[in-house]
Design a protein around this motif. Structure first.
Motif, PDB file in Angstrom:
ATOM      1  N   ILE A 131       0.875  -1.182   0.000  1.00 58.99           N
ATOM      2  CA  ILE A 131       0.000   0.000   0.000  1.00 58.99           C
ATOM      3  C   ILE A 131       0.908   1.227   0.000  1.00 58.99           C
ATOM      4  N   ARG A 132       1.244   1.672  -1.187  1.00 64.15           N
ATOM      5  CA  ARG A 132       2.115   2.837  -1.336  1.00 64.15           C
ATOM      6  C   ARG A 132       1.589   3.709  -2.472  1.00 64.15           C
ATOM      7  N   GLU A 133       1.967   4.965  -2.461  1.00 66.40           N
ATOM      8  CA  GLU A 133       1.464   5.905  -3.469  1.00 66.40           C
ATOM      9  C   GLU A 133       1.788   5.436  -4.884  1.00 66.40           C
ATOM     10  N   GLU A 134       2.963   4.874  -5.080  1.00 66.38           N
ATOM     11  CA  GLU A 134       3.393   4.430  -6.398  1.00 66.38           C
ATOM     12  C   GLU A 134       2.458   3.386  -6.993  1.00 66.38           C
ATOM     13  N   LEU A 135       1.877   2.544  -6.134  1.00 65.32           N
ATOM     14  CA  LEU A 135       1.032   1.451  -6.615  1.00 65.32           C
ATOM     15  C   LEU A 135      -0.455   1.781  -6.589  1.00 65.32           C
ATOM     16  N   ALA A 136      -0.824   2.917  -6.020  1.00 68.09           N
ATOM     17  CA  ALA A 136      -2.243   3.252  -5.839  1.00 68.09           C
ATOM     18  C   ALA A 136      -3.068   3.140  -7.120  1.00 68.09           C
ATOM     19  N   PRO A 137      -2.576   3.598  -8.283  1.00 69.95           N
ATOM     20  CA  PRO A 137      -3.409   3.496  -9.495  1.00 69.95           C
ATOM     21  C   PRO A 137      -3.698   2.065  -9.923  1.00 69.95           C
ATOM     22  N   TRP A 138      -2.951   1.105  -9.404  1.00 68.71           N
ATOM     23  CA  TRP A 138      -3.071  -0.285  -9.850  1.00 68.71           C
ATOM     24  C   TRP A 138      -3.833  -1.160  -8.857  1.00 68.71           C
ATOM     25  N   LEU A 139      -4.208  -0.598  -7.708  1.00 72.12           N
ATOM     26  CA  LEU A 139      -4.889  -1.375  -6.671  1.00 72.12           C
ATOM     27  C   LEU A 139      -6.372  -1.042  -6.647  1.00 72.12           C
ATOM     28  N   ASP A 140      -7.207  -2.063  -6.527  1.00 77.11           N
ATOM     29  CA  ASP A 140      -8.652  -1.857  -6.452  1.00 77.11           C
ATOM     30  C   ASP A 140      -9.151  -1.811  -5.015  1.00 77.11           C
ATOM     31  N   ALA A 141      -8.406  -2.365  -4.092  1.00 76.55           N
ATOM     32  CA  ALA A 141      -8.740  -2.330  -2.669  1.00 76.55           C
ATOM     33  C   ALA A 141      -7.490  -2.766  -1.914  1.00 76.55           C
ATOM     34  N   SER A 142      -7.513  -2.570  -0.597  1.00 80.71           N
ATOM     35  CA  SER A 142      -6.320  -2.928   0.176  1.00 80.71           C
ATOM     36  C   SER A 142      -6.674  -3.175   1.628  1.00 80.71           C
ATOM     37  N   VAL A 143      -5.805  -3.955   2.276  1.00 80.68           N
ATOM     38  CA  VAL A 143      -5.971  -4.326   3.684  1.00 80.68           C
ATOM     39  C   VAL A 143      -4.665  -4.011   4.408  1.00 80.68           C
ATOM     40  N   TRP A 144      -4.773  -3.329   5.520  1.00 84.18           N
ATOM     41  CA  TRP A 144      -3.628  -3.115   6.408  1.00 84.18           C
ATOM     42  C   TRP A 144      -3.848  -3.957   7.662  1.00 84.18           C
ATOM     43  N   ILE A 145      -2.840  -4.750   8.034  1.00 83.31           N
ATOM     44  CA  ILE A 145      -2.923  -5.548   9.252  1.00 83.31           C
ATOM     45  C   ILE A 145      -2.254  -4.771  10.373  1.00 83.31           C
ATOM     46  N   ALA A 188      -3.744   4.687   6.486  1.00 83.76           N
ATOM     47  CA  ALA A 188      -4.678   5.728   6.066  1.00 83.76           C
ATOM     48  C   ALA A 188      -5.183   5.497   4.644  1.00 83.76           C
ATOM     49  N   ARG A 189      -4.443   4.756   3.839  1.00 81.20           N
ATOM     50  CA  ARG A 189      -4.839   4.477   2.458  1.00 81.20           C
ATOM     51  C   ARG A 189      -5.708   3.228   2.350  1.00 81.20           C
ATOM     52  N   ALA A 190      -5.678   2.370   3.377  1.00 81.60           N
ATOM     53  CA  ALA A 190      -6.298   1.046   3.270  1.00 81.60           C
ATOM     54  C   ALA A 190      -7.812   1.126   3.173  1.00 81.60           C
ATOM     55  N   THR A 191      -8.385   0.175   2.454  1.00 77.20           N
ATOM     56  CA  THR A 191      -9.837   0.015   2.420  1.00 77.20           C
ATOM     57  C   THR A 191     -10.351  -0.550   3.736  1.00 77.20           C
ATOM     58  N   MET A 192      -9.559  -1.424   4.338  1.00 78.19           N
ATOM     59  CA  MET A 192      -9.966  -2.139   5.548  1.00 78.19           C
ATOM     60  C   MET A 192      -8.733  -2.394   6.412  1.00 78.19           C
ATOM     61  N   ILE A 193      -8.929  -2.338   7.727  1.00 77.48           N
ATOM     62  CA  ILE A 193      -7.877  -2.719   8.657  1.00 77.48           C
ATOM     63  C   ILE A 193      -8.290  -4.017   9.337  1.00 77.48           C
ATOM     64  N   VAL A 194      -7.366  -4.953   9.400  1.00 77.26           N
ATOM     65  CA  VAL A 194      -7.599  -6.240  10.057  1.00 77.26           C
ATOM     66  C   VAL A 194      -6.707  -6.318  11.284  1.00 77.26           C
ATOM     67  N   ALA A 195      -7.265  -6.794  12.387  1.00 77.81           N
ATOM     68  CA  ALA A 195      -6.493  -6.931  13.623  1.00 77.81           C
ATOM     69  C   ALA A 195      -5.564  -8.131  13.529  1.00 77.81           C
ATOM     70  N   GLY A 196      -4.321  -7.924  13.907  1.00 74.08           N
ATOM     71  CA  GLY A 196      -3.375  -9.029  13.891  1.00 74.08           C
ATOM     72  C   GLY A 196      -2.421  -8.946  15.070  1.00 74.08           C
ATOM     73  N   VAL A 209     -11.513  -9.857  12.515  1.00 74.04           N
ATOM     74  CA  VAL A 209     -11.810  -8.655  13.290  1.00 74.04           C
ATOM     75  C   VAL A 209     -11.295  -7.471  12.483  1.00 74.04           C
ATOM     76  N   VAL A 210     -12.201  -6.569  12.094  1.00 72.82           N
ATOM     77  CA  VAL A 210     -11.851  -5.507  11.156  1.00 72.82           C
ATOM     78  C   VAL A 210     -12.256  -4.145  11.705  1.00 72.82           C
ATOM     79  N   ALA A 211     -11.673  -3.104  11.101  1.00 75.45           N
ATOM     80  CA  ALA A 211     -11.988  -1.723  11.460  1.00 75.45           C
ATOM     81  C   ALA A 211     -11.840  -0.866  10.210  1.00 75.45           C
ATOM     82  N   PRO A 212     -12.464   0.313  10.199  1.00 79.73           N
ATOM     83  CA  PRO A 212     -12.282   1.219   9.055  1.00 79.73           C
ATOM     84  C   PRO A 212     -10.894   1.841   9.072  1.00 79.73           C
ATOM     85  N   PRO A 213     -10.458   2.447   7.960  1.00 84.15           N
ATOM     86  CA  PRO A 213      -9.137   3.073   7.916  1.00 84.15           C
ATOM     87  C   PRO A 213      -8.981   4.167   8.968  1.00 84.15           C
ATOM     88  N   THR A 214      -7.737   4.400   9.373  1.00 78.01           N
ATOM     89  CA  THR A 214      -7.435   5.461  10.331  1.00 78.01           C
ATOM     90  C   THR A 214      -6.810   6.634   9.612  1.00 78.01           C
TER      91      THR A 214
END
Length: 223
Positions: A131-145, A188-196, A209-214
């Motif tokens: 999940i980085r600015e360089e790849l943003a145009p190529w990603l349709d969704a993302s998850v941050w753990i 902050a860019r992620a579509t979803m945050i997953v607890a890990g 267990v998920v949460a919205p982006p921060t």
């Protein structure tokens, strides 16, 4: 919980089925036609990215996983974005299959290649730095753990060992990981945050267990 400098602790955690999480990621890009969805799974080393990618692939049977460790193998910790774009993400966006041997694989005689069928439904791209600015145009969704750094470092030792060579590798990794993640603010860019690991009771076989982006915040000053 000790987080990355600049990372905000997520709030609004809730338990959802893995299927519901997949549907939420799909719904964030409903217009995709004629190519796979590309969904990034990011988190620091030891966060559980590979495990999560495998769980998601199990519920989306016509899907495939790209491990950025394969792109970075004998290449660089984080300077692989353009290699991923040109050889994997760009062909996928054209609806093409992928059969790619990174230069380092050829140089070091690593067998095989990174292969992805053209008709896959979802491509899970897992790895620290996806999940980085360089790849943003190529990603349709993302998850941050999101998880406690101390706990993740312990998992790294359990997984990879505590030999002097491995500890040196981890130290070099952190020298690049910490400023990179602070700059990119992936949570902050992620579509979803997953607890890990999750801190709420749930069924690990069928639920997340998920949460919205921060939102990003300023880094804490040095101690």
């Amino acid at each position: 919980m000790r987080l990355h400098p600049g990372e905000t602790e997520a709030a609004g955690w809730r338990v959802v089925t893995v299927l519901a999480a997949v549907q939420q990621l799909r719904d964030s890009s409903p217009e995709i036609i004629g190519r796979p969805r590309v969904i990034a799974i990011d988190g620091r080393g030891g966060a559980g990215k590979t495990t999560l990618a495998k769980r998601l692939r199990e519920v989306v049977t016509n899907s495939a996983i790209v491990h950025t460790d394969d792109i970075a193998w004998n290449h660089a910790y984080f300077d692989w974005g353009s290699v991923l774009v040109e050889n994997i993400l760009r062909p996928l966006h054209r609806g093409e299959a992928v059969n790619f041997r990174p230069d380092a694989w050829i140089t070091h005689d690593r067998p095989g290649s990174i292969t992805i069928p053209a008709d896959a439904d979802v491509i899970w791209v897992e790895g620290t730095g996806t999940i980085r600015e360089e790849l943003a145009p190529w990603l349709d969704a993302s998850v941050w753990i999101q998880g406690d750094l101390d706990g993740q470092e312990r998992l790294l030792v359990i997984r990879d060992g505590d030999s002097p060579e491995q500890l040196e590798h981890v130290a070099r990794w952190l020298l690049e990981e910490l400023p990179f993640i602070l700059r990119e603010q992936p949570w902050a860019r992620a579509t979803m945050i997953v607890a890990g690991p999750p801190h709420i009771d749930h069924d690990p076989a069928t639920e997340l267990v998920v949460a919205p982006p921060t939102t990003p915040r300023l880094a804490d000053p040095p101690a």
